[in-house]
Design a protein around this motif. Structure first.
Motif, PDB file in Angstrom:
ATOM      1  N   VAL A 185      -4.020  -0.564 -28.527  1.00 12.53           N
ATOM      2  CA  VAL A 185      -3.701   0.818 -28.147  1.00 12.53           C
ATOM      3  C   VAL A 185      -4.791   1.826 -28.510  1.00 12.53           C
ATOM      4  O   VAL A 185      -4.609   3.033 -28.333  1.00 12.53           O
ATOM      5  N   ALA A 186      -5.948   1.336 -28.996  1.00  7.59           N
ATOM      6  CA  ALA A 186      -7.009   2.286 -29.379  1.00  7.59           C
ATOM      7  C   ALA A 186      -7.393   3.238 -28.245  1.00  7.59           C
ATOM      8  O   ALA A 186      -7.569   4.439 -28.483  1.00  7.59           O
ATOM      9  N   PRO A 187      -7.534   2.743 -26.994  1.00  6.17           N
ATOM     10  CA  PRO A 187      -7.960   3.667 -25.938  1.00  6.17           C
ATOM     11  C   PRO A 187      -6.966   4.817 -25.703  1.00  6.17           C
ATOM     12  O   PRO A 187      -7.355   5.868 -25.208  1.00  6.17           O
TER      13      PRO A 187
ATOM     14  N   ASP B  80     -13.176  -2.382 -21.138  1.00  2.72           N
ATOM     15  CA  ASP B  80     -13.685  -3.607 -20.508  1.00  2.72           C
ATOM     16  C   ASP B  80     -14.040  -4.661 -21.545  1.00  2.72           C
ATOM     17  O   ASP B  80     -13.804  -5.852 -21.346  1.00  2.72           O
ATOM     18  N   GLN B  81     -14.604  -4.216 -22.654  1.00  4.01           N
ATOM     19  CA  GLN B  81     -14.910  -5.195 -23.708  1.00  4.01           C
ATOM     20  C   GLN B  81     -13.618  -5.766 -24.284  1.00  4.01           C
ATOM     21  O   GLN B  81     -13.504  -6.968 -24.515  1.00  4.01           O
ATOM     22  N   LEU B  82     -12.648  -4.905 -24.522  1.00  2.41           N
ATOM     23  CA  LEU B  82     -11.363  -5.384 -25.052  1.00  2.41           C
ATOM     24  C   LEU B  82     -10.734  -6.389 -24.083  1.00  2.41           C
ATOM     25  O   LEU B  82     -10.174  -7.406 -24.503  1.00  2.41           O
TER      26      LEU B  82
ATOM     27  N   LEU C   4     -17.195  -5.245 -32.199  1.00  2.16           N
ATOM     28  CA  LEU C   4     -16.901  -4.034 -31.427  1.00  2.16           C
ATOM     29  C   LEU C   4     -16.430  -2.910 -32.350  1.00  2.16           C
ATOM     30  O   LEU C   4     -16.837  -1.747 -32.196  1.00  2.16           O
ATOM     31  N   SER C   5     -15.589  -3.267 -33.323  1.00  3.48           N
ATOM     32  CA  SER C   5     -15.101  -2.237 -34.240  1.00  3.48           C
ATOM     33  C   SER C   5     -16.250  -1.564 -34.978  1.00  3.48           C
ATOM     34  O   SER C   5     -16.220  -0.361 -35.255  1.00  3.48           O
ATOM     35  N   ARG C   6     -17.273  -2.340 -35.275  1.00  7.18           N
ATOM     36  CA  ARG C   6     -18.410  -1.781 -36.029  1.00  7.18           C
ATOM     37  C   ARG C   6     -19.222  -0.780 -35.205  1.00  7.18           C
ATOM     38  O   ARG C   6     -20.087  -0.084 -35.755  1.00  7.18           O
ATOM     39  N   THR C   7     -18.966  -0.720 -33.885  1.00  9.40           N
ATOM     40  CA  THR C   7     -19.647   0.292 -33.069  1.00  9.40           C
ATOM     41  C   THR C   7     -18.892   1.619 -33.056  1.00  9.40           C
ATOM     42  O   THR C   7     -19.409   2.626 -32.563  1.00  9.40           O
ATOM     43  N   LEU C   8     -17.654   1.620 -33.572  1.00  8.21           N
ATOM     44  CA  LEU C   8     -16.830   2.837 -33.476  1.00  8.21           C
ATOM     45  C   LEU C   8     -17.389   4.027 -34.265  1.00  8.21           C
ATOM     46  O   LEU C   8     -17.361   5.161 -33.756  1.00  8.21           O
ATOM     47  N   PRO C   9     -17.860   3.824 -35.501  1.00  9.91           N
ATOM     48  CA  PRO C   9     -18.343   5.004 -36.224  1.00  9.91           C
ATOM     49  C   PRO C   9     -19.423   5.780 -35.453  1.00  9.91           C
ATOM     50  O   PRO C   9     -19.427   7.014 -35.472  1.00  9.91           O
TER      51      PRO C   9
END
Lengths: 312, 312
Positions: free
Chosen positions: A14-16, A37-39, A278-283
């Motif tokens: 549900v992040a998006p 798309d990555q998810l 992918l999570s590490r790209t969020l910051p």
């Protein structure tokens, strides 16, 4: 005693939607599409990809149409849109959403604060959406928010929550979500309420939506799983949150949940290593640290090199 | 299924030792004493108040003597000191510690990295401490660190962990701690290993020490409690951590644990409101935010005022 861990656990990402909706920094439409798309490539069977609400109410998600029509649809993945009313449902339908998520708080005060209408008015609006969905391929999910507690009213009577579940089912909704909107649930309460709801519908149609506001998100997942629940919302990086609990954590974190499942032997079908990357790209995307912990600590199997002096 | 929640849960507060030991900012001796004295007033029956290790190895706790002799001793509260060897034990004894905590990692590599000696050398040193304690009122607790996993070696054989538990008991130690030093434990593993350890000693003598590195700290507490464990380490604010998992959470957070217990109906005897107030002073004392979540979010019963437009 921990019950046997059997049966796949379905993670709805549900992040998006629930993650991005409170972000103060505008996330470009193309970045949202790239994220989804990555998810989609990681094995999620369900992604809540956006919402169709008033752009004044939720400016961060005002590009719902462009997002839904821009993403690569992976066959077998269900793309969900949150909608508050008929107008939103029409926009979602035109944009190709597979499922609509209709949200009303069990707490009258919270529904007025969040949706700016009474529970009765919300249900009436949902009736119009149910009518619209008939004859289309849209499926409908009804969320009971603040099902485990309300930051204004406190405890919510279980009978009231069960009453709304029954109402949703009678209206013809296929799925039900119980949402712990501000992270007030505890494992004992979860086991009891989820057990009662699972007398009303099969586990394949029930979603649990937990926030980690008070550190109990994953304990609540286990409690629900142990009484039979199999579908859970989670947000990459643990994004999301509630304006009424500043500084506290948001949704349970997808990679922390998948790590738990991997460690105890519950199948999710989701690739944890890619999720962490992918999570590490969020910051960088959002301009701030995110609450998820496994992306910081790594998986258990990501061993560290021992210092030279400790070598055997 | 969640087992009945009965039986008091003992919280051993470890922030003054395991919390402060990695803080880069020097905490004045008087501030340490004030912190411990306040914790003593909150109903803790056990506080790990400091350590007597080499001041070069842990400069943050080099004032162990001054702390132990400066605090107000509350009758009934057990003040524990961590010691690595005979020299530390003698200093702790002279400073009036009630109990000594002896720590060795089940992982050979981690023990070499952390204690700069082999497990065999650690056990030999503990033998000297056992001898010293004979004829004194000191009680001894043996900790098996990395009992649920090692950041260098990965999984640790359960038989090896149980072997060290047996060795500690044979040496004459009264208490045993299983420590998840870098937050690698999962609830299924916890239930299994704790169940086996409780065949060897009564629950009153076993402590579980969990870190929240991967978000599973409180889920692990529940899993251990459900198989009979009743004593847990926790640190105010969730202080502590491991140099091998930068950015990740430290010990499970005392106020988050007490909140869980209050919510599910497990008695702790500890006043959550005062705990939260004290935790909220930590960022100023230490110069950084701390991981604990209930101090940010408040208790469930700390209701918010609804916005005017939502009033009924």
């Amino acid at each position: 005693m921990i019950a046997p861990f059997s049966g796949r656990l379905i993670v709805q990402e549900v992040a998006p939607r629930d993650g991005l909706q409170i972000e103060p920094t505008w996330v470009e439409t193309l970045d949202k599409i790239a994220l989804i798309d990555q998810l989609s490539g990681f094995g999620f069977s369900r992604i809540e990809a956006g919402s169709f609400v008033s752009p004044r109410a939720v400016p961060a998600l005002r590009d719902g149409e462009a997002v839904f029509t821009g993403i690569q649809r992976v066959p077998g993945t269900i793309y969900v849109a949150l909608v508050p009313n008929l107008k939103g449902a029409q926009r979602a339908l035109e944009s190709g959403a597979d499922e609509l998520n209709l949200v009303m708080s069990a707490s009258q005060t919270h529904n007025r604060a969040n949706m700016r209408m009474s529970c009765e008015a919300s249900l009436a609006a949902f009736g119009d959406v149910v009518e619209l969905a008939q004859g289309t391929s849209l499926s409908l999910n009804g969320t009971v928010a603040t099902a485990f507690g309300c930051p204004f009213e406190g405890r919510i009577d279980e009978e009231r929550v069960l009453g709304f579940v029954d109402t949703y089912l009678e209206m013809g909704m296929q799925g039900i979500t119980l949402a712990d909107t501000t992270g007030m649930a505890n494992p004992r309460q979860v086991a009891r309420l989820v057990g009662r709801v699972l007398e009303r519908l099969p586990a394949t149609d029930l979603t649990l939506h937990f926030h980690n506001t008070r550190g109990l998100g994953l304990a609540n997942v286990l409690a629900a799983y142990e009484v039979g629940a199999r579908r859970f919302d989670a947000a990459l990086g643990g994004l999301g949150g509630c304006p009424f609990a500043p500084g506290a954590s948001g949704n349970i974190c997808t990679e922390d949940l998948v790590n738990l499942c991997d460690e105890v032997g519950i199948e999710t079908g989701i690739d944890l290593a890619r999720l962490i990357d992918l999570s590490r790209t969020l910051p960088r995307l959002l301009g701030h640290e995110v609450p998820g912990q496994v992306a910081k600590a790594g998986r258990n199997c990501d061993l560290h090199l021992s210092p030279d002096y400790a070598k055997l």
